[in-house]
Design a protein around this motif. Structure first.
Motif, PDB file in Angstrom:
ATOM      1  N   ALA A 279       5.909  19.667   2.897  1.00  0.00           N
ATOM      2  CA  ALA A 279       6.349  18.172   3.934  1.00  0.00           C
ATOM      3  C   ALA A 279       4.377  18.454   4.175  1.00  0.00           C
ATOM      4  O   ALA A 279       4.359  16.909   4.684  1.00  0.00           O
ATOM      5  CB  ALA A 279       7.032  18.643   5.063  1.00  0.00           C
ATOM      6  N   PHE A 280       4.268  19.603   4.920  1.00  0.00           N
ATOM      7  CA  PHE A 280       2.893  19.224   5.102  1.00  0.00           C
ATOM      8  C   PHE A 280       1.998  18.770   3.511  1.00  0.00           C
ATOM      9  O   PHE A 280       0.939  18.116   4.393  1.00  0.00           O
ATOM     10  CB  PHE A 280       2.085  20.855   5.181  1.00  0.00           C
ATOM     11  CG  PHE A 280       2.271  21.695   6.401  1.00  0.00           C
ATOM     12  CD1 PHE A 280       3.043  19.905   7.568  1.00  0.00           C
ATOM     13  CD2 PHE A 280       2.778  22.755   7.015  1.00  0.00           C
ATOM     14  CE1 PHE A 280       3.117  20.921   9.320  1.00  0.00           C
ATOM     15  CE2 PHE A 280       2.889  23.341   7.806  1.00  0.00           C
ATOM     16  CZ  PHE A 280       2.830  22.546   9.172  1.00  0.00           C
ATOM     17  N   SER A 283       2.662  14.951   3.606  1.00  0.00           N
ATOM     18  CA  SER A 283       1.787  14.641   4.978  1.00  0.00           C
ATOM     19  C   SER A 283       0.031  14.508   5.056  1.00  0.00           C
ATOM     20  O   SER A 283      -0.216  13.130   5.129  1.00  0.00           O
ATOM     21  CB  SER A 283       2.267  15.743   6.062  1.00  0.00           C
ATOM     22  OG  SER A 283       0.840  15.166   7.045  1.00  0.00           O
ATOM     23  N   ARG A 284      -0.116  15.309   3.946  1.00  0.00           N
ATOM     24  CA  ARG A 284      -1.582  15.002   3.881  1.00  0.00           C
ATOM     25  C   ARG A 284      -2.037  14.097   2.980  1.00  0.00           C
ATOM     26  O   ARG A 284      -2.639  13.165   3.115  1.00  0.00           O
ATOM     27  CB  ARG A 284      -2.534  15.986   3.486  1.00  0.00           C
ATOM     28  CG  ARG A 284      -2.557  17.864   4.195  1.00  0.00           C
ATOM     29  CD  ARG A 284      -2.415  17.241   6.133  1.00  0.00           C
ATOM     30  NE  ARG A 284      -4.220  16.470   6.101  1.00  0.00           N
ATOM     31  CZ  ARG A 284      -3.945  15.656   7.016  1.00  0.00           C
ATOM     32  NH1 ARG A 284      -3.037  15.036   7.650  1.00  0.00           N
ATOM     33  NH2 ARG A 284      -5.476  14.897   7.126  1.00  0.00           N
ATOM     34  N   ILE A 286      -0.666  11.885   3.113  1.00  0.00           N
ATOM     35  CA  ILE A 286      -0.128   9.948   3.863  1.00  0.00           C
ATOM     36  C   ILE A 286      -1.321   9.984   4.694  1.00  0.00           C
ATOM     37  O   ILE A 286      -2.442   8.832   4.836  1.00  0.00           O
ATOM     38  CB  ILE A 286       1.004   9.990   4.988  1.00  0.00           C
ATOM     39  CG1 ILE A 286       1.885   9.845   4.463  1.00  0.00           C
ATOM     40  CG2 ILE A 286       0.716   8.806   5.864  1.00  0.00           C
ATOM     41  CD1 ILE A 286       3.788  10.944   4.733  1.00  0.00           C
ATOM     42  N   GLY A 287      -2.059  11.674   5.520  1.00  0.00           N
ATOM     43  CA  GLY A 287      -3.840  11.272   5.718  1.00  0.00           C
ATOM     44  C   GLY A 287      -4.173  11.033   5.073  1.00  0.00           C
ATOM     45  O   GLY A 287      -5.464  10.153   6.446  1.00  0.00           O
ATOM     46  N   GLU A 290      -4.639   6.795   6.461  1.00  0.00           N
ATOM     47  CA  GLU A 290      -4.576   6.316   7.626  1.00  0.00           C
ATOM     48  C   GLU A 290      -5.660   5.403   7.887  1.00  0.00           C
ATOM     49  O   GLU A 290      -4.624   4.141   8.996  1.00  0.00           O
ATOM     50  CB  GLU A 290      -5.222   7.536   8.534  1.00  0.00           C
ATOM     51  CG  GLU A 290      -3.695   8.142   8.956  1.00  0.00           C
ATOM     52  CD  GLU A 290      -4.051   9.946   9.754  1.00  0.00           C
ATOM     53  OE1 GLU A 290      -5.128   9.769  10.007  1.00  0.00           O
ATOM     54  OE2 GLU A 290      -3.656  11.108   9.222  1.00  0.00           O
ATOM     55  N   ILE A 293      -3.926   2.266   7.106  1.00  0.00           N
ATOM     56  CA  ILE A 293      -2.165   2.462   7.984  1.00  0.00           C
ATOM     57  C   ILE A 293      -2.018   1.758   9.115  1.00  0.00           C
ATOM     58  O   ILE A 293      -1.863   0.838   9.516  1.00  0.00           O
ATOM     59  CB  ILE A 293      -1.389   3.827   8.240  1.00  0.00           C
ATOM     60  CG1 ILE A 293      -0.862   4.346   7.093  1.00  0.00           C
ATOM     61  CG2 ILE A 293       0.368   3.708   8.823  1.00  0.00           C
ATOM     62  CD1 ILE A 293      -0.419   5.727   7.066  1.00  0.00           C
ATOM     63  N   GLU A 294      -3.571   1.468  10.244  1.00  0.00           N
ATOM     64  CA  GLU A 294      -4.096   1.094  10.896  1.00  0.00           C
ATOM     65  C   GLU A 294      -4.202  -0.202  10.313  1.00  0.00           C
ATOM     66  O   GLU A 294      -4.140  -0.916  12.173  1.00  0.00           O
ATOM     67  CB  GLU A 294      -5.198   2.132  11.074  1.00  0.00           C
ATOM     68  CG  GLU A 294      -5.839   3.008  11.705  1.00  0.00           C
ATOM     69  CD  GLU A 294      -7.025   3.792  12.239  1.00  0.00           C
ATOM     70  OE1 GLU A 294      -7.740   3.464  11.751  1.00  0.00           O
ATOM     71  OE2 GLU A 294      -7.015   4.945  12.457  1.00  0.00           O
ATOM     72  N   ALA A 297       0.598  -1.080   9.823  1.00  0.00           N
ATOM     73  CA  ALA A 297       1.292  -0.581  10.532  1.00  0.00           C
ATOM     74  C   ALA A 297       2.785  -1.099   9.904  1.00  0.00           C
ATOM     75  O   ALA A 297       3.496  -0.130   9.783  1.00  0.00           O
ATOM     76  CB  ALA A 297       1.235  -0.587  11.608  1.00  0.00           C
ATOM     77  N   ALA A 300       3.052   2.041   7.165  1.00  0.00           N
ATOM     78  CA  ALA A 300       4.369   3.124   7.446  1.00  0.00           C
ATOM     79  C   ALA A 300       6.082   2.790   7.721  1.00  0.00           C
ATOM     80  O   ALA A 300       6.801   4.046   7.808  1.00  0.00           O
ATOM     81  CB  ALA A 300       4.168   3.786   9.220  1.00  0.00           C
ATOM     82  N   ALA A 301       6.012   2.409   8.217  1.00  0.00           N
ATOM     83  CA  ALA A 301       7.654   1.659   8.211  1.00  0.00           C
ATOM     84  C   ALA A 301       8.077   1.731   6.881  1.00  0.00           C
ATOM     85  O   ALA A 301       9.979   2.253   6.785  1.00  0.00           O
ATOM     86  CB  ALA A 301       7.848   0.171   8.973  1.00  0.00           C
ATOM     87  N   MET A 303       6.881   3.088   3.785  1.00  0.00           N
ATOM     88  CA  MET A 303       7.077   4.098   2.913  1.00  0.00           C
ATOM     89  C   MET A 303       7.756   5.111   2.150  1.00  0.00           C
ATOM     90  O   MET A 303       8.614   5.649   2.258  1.00  0.00           O
ATOM     91  CB  MET A 303       5.302   4.786   3.036  1.00  0.00           C
ATOM     92  CG  MET A 303       5.645   5.634   4.048  1.00  0.00           C
ATOM     93  SD  MET A 303       4.348   5.836   4.746  1.00  0.00           S
ATOM     94  CE  MET A 303       4.202   7.217   6.021  1.00  0.00           C
ATOM     95  N   PRO A 304       8.559   5.169   3.824  1.00  0.00           N
ATOM     96  CA  PRO A 304      10.212   6.056   3.664  1.00  0.00           C
ATOM     97  C   PRO A 304      10.838   5.784   2.735  1.00  0.00           C
ATOM     98  O   PRO A 304      11.826   5.952   2.307  1.00  0.00           O
ATOM     99  CB  PRO A 304      10.268   6.804   5.300  1.00  0.00           C
ATOM    100  CG  PRO A 304       9.576   5.979   6.132  1.00  0.00           C
ATOM    101  CD  PRO A 304       8.394   5.155   5.531  1.00  0.00           C
TER     102      PRO A 304
END
Lengths: 432, 432
Positions: A279-280, A283-284, A286-287, A290, A293-294, A297, A300-301, A303-304
């Motif tokens: 998961a880390f 997460s990276r 996605i990081g 960022e 995503i800024e 937004a 972000a909603a 992508m899952p």
């Protein structure tokens, strides 16, 4: 009054089949379980220990002293001692080996030497053997003299003077054929038989396929050394199906429902830690986006959804492949067809569900380009999921590891990371 | 040369056990499978159809005309016809019913009437019955006159003149007792027996627990109507373990490895659609916090960790509960203890892993408050996962639905939506 109740309970326990007592012990929280265990007659300890699950057996053995354990073990057959040996303290095993007679000691040591999941670990030694040159009448008289026959016995083993198996005499034939006939004339020579080092999994498939009740186990030169019975096979089938289910869910081993919080947590940590690590990484991924995503937004909603459906679809594929591998239906020669089929399914699903989520995103955010990216990312991630769903278990199988263990975690890692990467990457390239 | 090869193949097929032919058919792609099926002798069609999986049987039956199907069905026992009846065209069944004699027709109709997953659907009618007032000598002579005994027969059923079961005579006893004794004196009266409407699942547990090979099936007044054998039970155990595994992975039914893309896709759509719907809801939860994500894009990168570990941890709990329910180890009286234990595990895991991810987020984003929110959200979502992992399967069980089907999807829905909500909600309240 309390004492009277206990006496009543004890009386009831004495009347129950050991498997039923085991069932009750499994369903009781630890303190009540130990109370009931104390009420069980000492001479029944052995047969009940044999019936409970590994985790419950451990909890019971912890409360027993050396003398009790020795007495319990001595009430069992050699192959049964071998079954619970893994849970017995080392010094009890050693003392046990010194108390057994030479023949039994040799049997126990050889039974202990076979790895788990082999025929040798499942077999027992309760066989009835006869010679080929006698008549059925003699065989019948011999059985009557024995007085008692082992359970699950549906055939006699016919051996020569070197103890080599030359055939079997099914009880059915013994009962329906003229007693004057010789064993040699009536016996079946073409027999399904196993070697102790054979995989239990394959023996179980043979039992299922040929509807066997019992089969001989022979050594490399054909000498009879034991038998495998359907009840041991059924226990094995159940236990390995359970083990698959537990390990697919990320549990290290069978867990006593009422174990302590500490033990339960330890049983679950390994897979939680692995999941956390993957998961880390996701997460990276996605990081790295960022910045995108800024600016938008909505990414972000959405992508899952891409990652989630990829995971679900990949898990469908992986389950079919694991099952096909276990049943032996997948071979190098048909693997290419499977890949083509799964790619076909992924393309079809990608078009159908990709369009659906594309339209959803378009309408929700009033942004047709976002819808297009969503649809394309879904299609691509379903292809990734199909390929990962085939190649992860097949690779684990090729390197001789159990494909049921961990492949689901690996798959989710791939579909999550790739899902995020594909969707956010495409969005960054095409939308921003 | 090709023709010669086919003749050779045909010869080999003729020598194989029907279960082995079935195994080959399962592992072949559709076109080659039908080629091999054509080579199989017509009189073996029935026994092979019995051995293949439902999905492969369907593919084979599609190529057979009515006459072939009738001939295949007529080669089978009544209970075997009932086993494949679901895949036979309606008109074949009807014609079959007219060709059978009255007794067999009644048997077939009653076998067809029992729902899947009951003892009635698994039983067969091949029993040997005797009277209690004869001697073992008479029983032995009777068996010899029969000439052949059914497979998996380890006992004779002792009935009175109204066909009511009054005991069983194990072959073991028949073989080891003085032939002068009467059946009544030797028979076992305390017999594990089933009713046709009993759940197959419970019968399977009894077979495992008491190591049975065969058991009588009686009607409401105790009249013998059939028998259940271990081979049918083993097939049932294997099939229901498979069905659980497939449905947990989101497959509607058993899928032929080499089915067409279209059929395979349809088999997977139901669960993909349900997953998509739940993913949409989770996506809307995130959508509600888009303002927060625009201000702090790190939230988008971190939120899948909270949701993912919640899902994994909840799946560990749910698997233990489903298994405990299936084995009958969970009762209303011990449920409270289970809840307390799982809450304990969730708290412990929440502290350990929550701290780990909190420190990770703090260091990565140099933001201690973000780390605190991360840790707290993890702890809370693990609690949610533990409670959902217990209550979802227990509720499905209480409303008489199979807890193995769909509970994992429901759980992921809860842990995703709540994970996003808790994390983004806390972040919005505490950080922005």
């Amino acid at each position: 009054v309390h004492k009277q109740n206990l006496a009543e309970l004890q009386r009831k326990l004495d009347q129950l089949h050991p498997a039923d007592v085991a069932y009750i012990l499994e369903a009781l929280p630890l303190d009540e379980r130990l109370l009931v265990w104390d009420l069980v007659k000492a001479e029944r300890d052995g047969e009940i220990l044999l019936e409970v699950s590994d985790s419950v057996r451990e909890s019971l053995i912890q409360t027993m002293d050396k003398a009790e354990l020795l007495a319990a073990a001595e009430s069992l057959d050699t192959d049964e001692i071998a079954d619970i040996a893994a849970d017995l303290p080392r010094d009890v095993i050693e003392e046990l080996l010194t108390t057994l007679d030479a023949q039994k000691r040799a049997l126990l040591q050889s039974a202990l030497a076979y790895p788990e999941d082999t025929v040798g670990a499942l077999m027992d030694f309760e066989m009835v053997t006869i010679r080929a040159d006698v008549t059925l009448e003699v065989a019948l008289r011999y059985l009557r003299r024995l007085g008692e026959l082992p359970d699950q016995l549906d055939k006699l083993f016919v051996v020569d003077r070197d103890e080599r198996l030359i055939g079997v005499l099914p009880l059915k034939r013994l009962l329906t054929t003229d007693p004057e006939a010789s064993v040699a004339a009536v016996m079946v020579e073409d027999v399904v038989q196993f070697h102790p080092e054979d995989e239990a999994q394959e023996a179980a498939q043979a039992f299922e396929r040929y509807d066997l009740v019992m089969a001989p186990v022979v050594d490399a030169v054909g000498r009879l050394i034991g038998r495998l019975t359907i009840d041991a096979v059924v226990d094995y089938i159940r236990e390995s199906a359970d083990a698959d289910m537990l390990s697919m869910a990320g549990l290290k081993e069978e867990e006593d429902l009422f174990s302590t919080v500490w033990r339960a947590a330890k049983n679950r940590w390994m897979w939680l830690a692995i999941n956390l690590a993957t998961a880390f990484v996701a997460s990276r991924v996605i990081g790295a986006f960022e910045g995108s995503i800024e600016k938008l937004a909505a990414l972000a909603a959405l992508m899952p959804i891409i990652a989630g459906i990829g995971g679900n679809s990949g898990n469908q594929t992986i389950t079919l492949i694991i099952r096909g591998l276990a049943l032996g239906h997948i071979t190098p020669s048909n693997a290419r067809r499977l890949v083509l089929k799964e790619i076909g399914v992924a393309l079809l699903n990608g078009l159908v569900w990709g369009s659906a989520v594309g339209v959803f995103a378009w309408l929700l955010y009033d942004n047709p380009a976002l819808g297009g990216v969503m649809a394309l990312a879904m299609l691509l991630n379903l292809l990734v999921a199909a390929l990962a769903g085939i190649f992860i278990p097949m690779t684990l199988e090729r390197v001789k590891r159990d494909p049921a263990i961990g492949s689901s975690v690996l798959l989710t890692f791939v579909t999550d990371s790739m899902g995020f990467f594909i969707f956010l990457g495409l969005a960054t390239l095409l939308l921003l």
